[in-house]
Each structure stands twice: as structure tokens, then as C-alpha cells.
Design an enzyme around this catalytic site. Structure first.
Site, short mmCIF file in Angstrom:
data_model
loop_
_atom_site.label_atom_id
_atom_site.label_comp_id
_atom_site.label_asym_id
_atom_site.label_seq_id
_atom_site.Cartn_x
_atom_site.Cartn_y
_atom_site.Cartn_z
N GLU A 179 0.87 -1.17 0.00
CA GLU A 179 0.00 0.00 0.00
C GLU A 179 0.91 1.22 0.00
OE1 GLU A 179 -2.75 0.14 3.30
OE2 GLU A 179 -3.44 2.13 2.70
N LYS B 128 4.28 1.09 9.81
CA LYS B 128 4.44 2.29 8.99
C LYS B 128 3.91 3.52 9.70
CE LYS B 128 3.13 0.14 4.94
NZ LYS B 128 2.61 0.13 3.57
N ARG C 1 5.26 -12.64 9.85
CA ARG C 1 5.95 -11.41 9.46
C ARG C 1 7.29 -11.36 10.18
NH1 ARG C 1 2.14 -7.49 9.36
NH2 ARG C 1 3.59 -5.77 9.44
P1 ATP Z 1 1.03 -1.47 7.99
O1 ATP Z 1 2.31 -1.22 8.71
O2 ATP Z 1 0.31 -0.23 7.62
O3 ATP Z 1 0.18 -2.57 8.58
P2 ATP Z 1 1.79 -3.34 5.98
O4 ATP Z 1 3.08 -3.66 6.61
O5 ATP Z 1 0.70 -4.30 5.95
O6 ATP Z 1 1.33 -1.97 6.56
P3 ATP Z 1 1.66 -3.25 3.10
O7 ATP Z 1 2.09 -2.16 2.20
O8 ATP Z 1 0.23 -3.63 3.07
O9 ATP Z 1 2.09 -2.81 4.54
O10 ATP Z 1 2.58 -4.51 2.90
C1 ATP Z 1 2.89 -5.05 1.65
C2 ATP Z 1 3.25 -6.49 1.81
O11 ATP Z 1 4.37 -6.64 2.68
C3 ATP Z 1 2.12 -7.27 2.42
O12 ATP Z 1 1.95 -8.45 1.67
C4 ATP Z 1 2.57 -7.55 3.81
O13 ATP Z 1 2.04 -8.75 4.29
C5 ATP Z 1 4.08 -7.60 3.67
N1 ATP Z 1 4.73 -7.24 4.93
C6 ATP Z 1 4.54 -6.11 5.63
N2 ATP Z 1 5.25 -6.11 6.76
C7 ATP Z 1 5.93 -7.28 6.79
C8 ATP Z 1 6.84 -7.90 7.70
N3 ATP Z 1 7.19 -7.30 8.82
N4 ATP Z 1 7.33 -9.11 7.38
C9 ATP Z 1 6.98 -9.71 6.24
N5 ATP Z 1 6.13 -9.19 5.35
C10 ATP Z 1 5.60 -8.00 5.60
MG MG Z 2 -1.21 -3.99 4.79
#
Ligand code: ATP
Ligand code: MG
Length: 565
Positions: free
Chosen positions: A43, A278, A268
Site C-alpha cells: 500500500e 508504517k 511477518r
Molecule cells: P502497515 O504497517 O500499515 O500494517 P503493511 O506492513 O501491511 O502496513 P503493506 O504495504 O500492506 O504494509 O505490505 C505489503 C506487503 O508486505 C504485504 O503483503 C505484507 O504482508 C508484507 N509485509 C509487511 N510487513 C511485513 C513484515 N514485517 N514481514 C513480512 N512481510 C511484511
Molecule cells: Mg497492509
């Protein structure tokens, strides 16, 4: 919480992880015409961090390994938080990590028309309805996993009425928050995601790509599955929080009667001493706790790049930690270990003095300058050698001298002899102090027969010091970083917010360091090992008249030490 140890590290290298197992089974069974097609769906509401790097490596990595494809798709369904700056930074970061999406750069907003049309189809099947309850009413009527929700009084509107109202929502007739389109699924499912979730909400907001065309925007669950479906994704990899959304993902695609990818959840990445949300990172930027998203202390990809981390080391780290099904916390020292390991192979060695103490070599001819040969990288013979200037006045590191040295101090002390790397043996004859008693200069003598730092007669010296010529050098600023937080779990403190746990000493600036002249004109992001000090990279704030270095990582490896015995 489980912690990675050497054993799992080995395991993850040799056996298939559970996602690979699923993919290989699917390939064997000819599922999806034996295609593998993944996507990385950020996003655009912030810069990417190291957790995203793991997801990028996983998605692009699976596609690479199984001769498949991976799309880069912006999940830009939320108009107000998204900005073009983020889109650009994400593209740059994924490229920098070394991945290629070919011509498959997509935006969820390009599918808004299709999503709308499919929502209309759901209304026609009596699987969706327009609801006039406010968000507060919905949550008051929601119940609990063991208690059913109260039905919305609008749940049994006729198809005609729903079609009319939904069209008018789209046309902009209603204010924000006054109505939603909801899926008609269940009032008593133990999975709360299935209790008539919202599919669309009204939001009169400008979108970075669709402008003012839309004032209704799809909710994540409705949108995401359709995005995957439209792009014919085979394996939709996401993090564990979405596990209980999977029935909804499947329900939407089945009811929309479209192709359904398989959603697979993985743990994650969490790192010690790091916040990864974020929202929190944005707060640090907005409140100027850091200089920006690319501050070298930030866990963002752009911050790590600026700090001097290489894409190879981030990819190696991601490989090494493997894919887990349960959430865990990885020691940030393991990341630093990978960075160090990579730079050790590639970084050119140079000498720099960050806390200079002047040394005058009294028996060295006044005005003479010699060029001495130095090895560029002992790990890589092909890196060759370079010449460094040496004269009567040099700098050494202040901490390499002690006036009242204990027995085991093998560096410079009155009467003690040391080797200057690549130069000569010197011995300290005299200590010069200022009026406050601070040591300001050492008067030494050298052995002209020890050129190259070689013993002329078999006599041994225990210490070898780095040094820089006092007249032929480059003056530089050096920025040294410590952890951004004082505790290993800044999100987990019950009393204090992560902002109260910021390390006040996470940045120290050395205004005047001296580096050997070979670094002149070094490009931004070029990396060096400063002998005995660590790895350093040229910062983008450097100017023609002033080089600025970021300390990337020290030489001492706390990770292998702790994990070897
Ligand atoms: P927020 O911090 O707002 O929850 P988000 O980390 O979900 O945001 P996105 O932009 O939706 O952010 O993430 C893009 C992709 O990266 C998604 O598929 C998410 O699952 C993956 N992702 C985000 N954070 C992690 C993490 N810490 N480890 C592994 N994958 C991640
Ligand atoms: Mg997300």
C-alpha cells in the site's frame, strides 16, 4: 516466541519451506496449468522497511525459483493516505533489491470499474446490501465470537433498492460515512470477519490516480482478492494477520464467480530494537525524531541503503531467516552479521583516523614524502594495491596511546614500540601536553630499516596501528549510529510508548576525521572498510568540498560470538 538458532539456520538452507512444499505439490498436480505467479502488493502509504524486503524476497524469490512471474502491484484503494512520493520510493527500493517485474507494474485503482461491476453482481445475487447504519451502530450491534450480531434493519432491502442506492452512492449523492455496501454472509459466524463485512464506504476524497472519479472506495478484503484474481495470481502470500480473513477472501471470489488464487500466510518479520509499523515510522519522520524516511537509523530499505547496507546482504539475510509459520523475533545482530559478511568480501580497505592525535617522527627527514604500498582487500587478491603517502607528521587514533599503560596494552605508550601499518616501526620518546594536561602530541622515532612494517632483525612488536598522514589526507565528517531504541522490544513496554524509548545517543557526529587521500572523489554510496574501525559509506549530503561518511556497521560480530558456543 521462538528464536532462531544456528540449527534452524542450517535447516532453512537445506530443506523446502512450507510454501515451497505447497508450490511443488501444486506443480506436480498441474494446478493452475503448472504456473507460479506471485505478487508484491504494497500500500503506497509509507516507505518500505526490512519486513517488506522479506516479503519482496519471498514473492520474487518463489517466482524466480519456479520459473514463474511476480507482479509489483500498488494496493492503492485508500485515497487519503497515499502519495506519489511513496509510489516512487517503493519502485526504487524493489529495483535496488535487484528484482524485476518486467512490464507487470499494476495499480489496484485500475480495477475499480471491474470491482464495482462485480459488487453489482453480488447485489443481484442478494449477497450484498446497502446499509445505512453508522460505523458506531454497526460496532454496537456486532456481538462477539460466541454471540450473534443483531441484523441490520437494512439487511433485507430489495435488489432494486440496493442497486439504486449503490448507484447513487457512486454518483456522490450521500455524505461520507452515511452508508456502506455490506456483504450478506452471516450474523453468527464465530469468525467475526464473516459478519456482514463492509465492501464499500463513501469517501469524497481525491485519489492519486483516479482523481475525483470515485467517491466510494472498496475495502481491503473485497479489493485484494479481486486484484489477485484479475492478475491470475496463483499463490497469494501474505502475513499471518490475514489468516482469519482467508474464508472471506475465498467467499468473495466464489460468490463473484471468478478465478480464485490460494492465499497462504507466513509469519511477518520482527526485529529486535526495531519498530516496523508504517504508522510509527511516519510519526518518527513527521515529528523529526529522525531526518527523514531514509535516515540511516531507520529500518526502511532507503535508510539501510543510505547506511551502506547492500542489496546482497539484505537478500542473504532474508534467505537465512527462512519462512516461518509462527511469529518470531529475529536478533538485529543477525542482520548486521550479514551486512558485515558481505562487505568484508567487497569493501576496499583504507585508513582513517576519527579521533586524531598528532605524532611527529623526529628522525624522519623534514619535507620528505614517501608513497607506501597498501593492500586493498586481503579477502580479494584481485582488488590489488594502492599507494599511501607518509611523512614526518601523522595522526593516530587517540585511544591507541596510553601514558600509564597496563602491561597488556600493546599499542603506543612511552618507551613502547609499535608497527604503523604498511609503514614503519615507531617508538614513543616524548609526550607533549597542553596547559590543562591533555596530551596533544607524541614525539616518536622510527626505524628506517622497518619499511613496509617488516621487522628488520626479527624483533617483534605486538601492536599494529592505523594512521593517516597529517598533511596529505582528506578531512571528512563521520556519522556514527547506535540503535534507535534503548530496549530490544520497543513495542512491548506496558508503561512507555516507543517514542519514550528512543535512544538519545543514536547519532553522534565526528566533525573532523582524517582519511587517506585515495578516497578523494568517492561516489555517494561507495563503501570502505576503515581499518580497525568498521565499514563506512559515503553519504548523499557530501559536497565537493566535504566528504561525509556514515558508519555502516562495526567490525566486531556480536552475533556469531553469542551463537557459536
Ligand atoms: P502497515 O504497517 O500499515 O500494517 P503493511 O506492513 O501491511 O502496513 P503493506 O504495504 O500492506 O504494509 O505490505 C505489503 C506487503 O508486505 C504485504 O503483503 C505484507 O504482508 C508484507 N509485509 C509487511 N510487513 C511485513 C513484515 N514485517 N514481514 C513480512 N512481510 C511484511
Ligand atoms: Mg497492509
Amino acid at each position: 516466541m521462538e528464536n532462531k538458532n544456528e540449527n534452524n539456520l542450517e535447516e532453512s538452507k537445506t530443506s523446502l519451506n512450507f510454501i515451497e512444499q505447497i508450490i511443488e505439490t501444486d506443480l506436480k498436480n498441474g494446478k493452475n496449468e503448472s504456473r507460479v505467479h506471485t505478487r508484491f502488493p504494497p500500500e503506497p502509504n509509507g516507505y518500505l522497511h526490512i519486513g517488506h524486503a522479506k516479503s519482496i524476497c519471498l514473492n520474487f524469490g518463489m517466482a524466480e525459483k519456479y520459473n514463474g512471474l511476480c507482479n509489483l502491484r500498488f494496493d492503492d484503494t485508500n485515497p487519503t493516505k497515499e502519495e506519489v512520493e511513496y509510489v516512487d520510493s517503493i519502485i526504487e527500493d524493489v529495483k535496488w533489491l535487484g528484482f524485476d517485474w518486467g512490464d507487470r507494474l499494476y495499480f489496484a485503482s485500475d480495477y475499480f470499474d471491474q470491482m464495482y461491476d462485480l459488487a453489482v453482481e453480488l447485489i443481484k445475487k442478494e449477497k450484498a446490501y446497502v446499509c445505512d447504519l453508522s460505523a458506531e451502530d454497526v460496532s454496537a450491534m456486532r456481538g462477539t465470537p460466541s454471540q450473534p450480531s443483531q441484523a441490520s434493519p437494512y439487511r433485507n432491502r430489495s435488489i432494486e433498492q440496493n442497486l439504486d442506492l449503490f448507484a447513487r452512492m457512486k454518483a456522490g449523492e450521500f455524505p461520507d460515512g452515511s452508508r456502506t455496501l455490506r456483504a450478506k454472509i452471516s450474523l453468527d459466524s464465530p469468525n467475526m470477519q464473516m459478519r456482514d463485512p463492509a465492501m464499500y464506504r463513501i469517501r469524497h476524497a481525491h485519489h492519486h490516480r483516479t482523481g475525483d472519479k470515485w467517491c466510494i472506495y472498496p475495502m481491503y478484503d473485497w479489493a485484494h482478492g479481486l486484484e489477485d484474481s484479475i492478475e491470475k495470481i496463483t499463490h497469494s502470500l501474505c502475513t499471518l494477520e490475514f489468516e482469519n480473513h482467508r474464508p472471506l477472501y475465498d467467499w468473495y471470489l466464489n460468490e463473484a464467480e471468478v478465478y480464485r488464487p490460494q492465499q497462504i500466510e507466513f509469519a511477518r518479520l520482527n526485529l529486535s530494537y526495531t519498530v516496523m509499523s508504517k504508522r510509527k515510522l511516519l510519526e518518527l519522520v513527521q515529528e523529526k525524531q529522525v531526518s527523514g524516511w531514509d535516515d540511516p537509523r531507520m529500518p526502511t530499505i532507503s535508510g539501510m541503503r543510505r547506511r551502506g547496507y547492500t542489496p546482497e546482504s539484505l537478500r542473504a539475510f532474508s534467505d537465512r531467516i527462512g519462512i516461518a509459520k509462527r511469529n518470531n523475533v529475529i536478533d538485529v545482530a543477525l542482520l548486521e552479521h550479514n551486512v558485515r559478511e558481505d562487505l568484508n568480501k567487497r569493501a576496499k580497505r583504507v585508513m582513517a583516523v576519527v579521533d586524531p592525535l598528532k605524532v611527529t617522527i623526529k628522525n624522519y627527514p623534514v619535507g620528505q614524502v614517501e608513497e607506501l604500498e597498501a593492500v586493498n582487500n586481503p579477502e580479494d587478491e584481485s582488488a590489488g594495491t594502492r599507494m599511501i603517502p607518509f611523512s614526518r607528521e601523522i595522526y593516530i587514533e587517540r585511544e591507541d596511546f596510553m601514558e600509564d599503560a597496563p602491561k597488556k596494552f600493546f599499542r603506543l605508550a612511552p618507551g613502547q614500540e609499535v608497527r604503523l601499518r604498511y609503514a614503519y616501526f615507531i617508538k614513543c620518546d616524548e609526550v607533549v601536553k597542553d596547559s590543562s594536561g591533555k596530551v596533544v602530541e607524541l614525539i616518536c622515532s622510527y626505524d628506517p630499516d622497518s619499511k613496509g612494517g617488516k621487522s628488520p632483525d626479527g624483533r617483534k612488536v605486538k601492536g599494529t596501528l592505523h594512521w593517516v598522514d597529517a598533511h596529505h589526507n582528506i578531512e571528512a565528517q563521520v556519522r556514527v549510529y547506535d540503535r534507535l531504541f534503548t530496549v530490544s522490544d520497543p513495542d512491548g513496554d506496558k508503561e512507555k510508548s516507543y517514542k519514550e524509548l528512543l535512544n538519545p545517543d543514536s547519532l553522534s557526529i565526528i566533525e573532523k576525521a582524517f582519511v587517506e587521500p585515495s578516497v578523494k572523489n568517492a561516489a555517494v554510496l561507495s563503501y570502505f572498510q576503515f581499518e580497525r574501525l568498521g565499514y563506512f559509506t559515503v553519504d548523499k549530503d557530501s559536497t565537493d568540498s566535504k566528504l561525509i561518511f556514515n558508519k555502516t556497521v562495526g567490525l566486531k560480530d556480536s552475533y556469531s560470538k553469542e551463537n557459536k558456543n
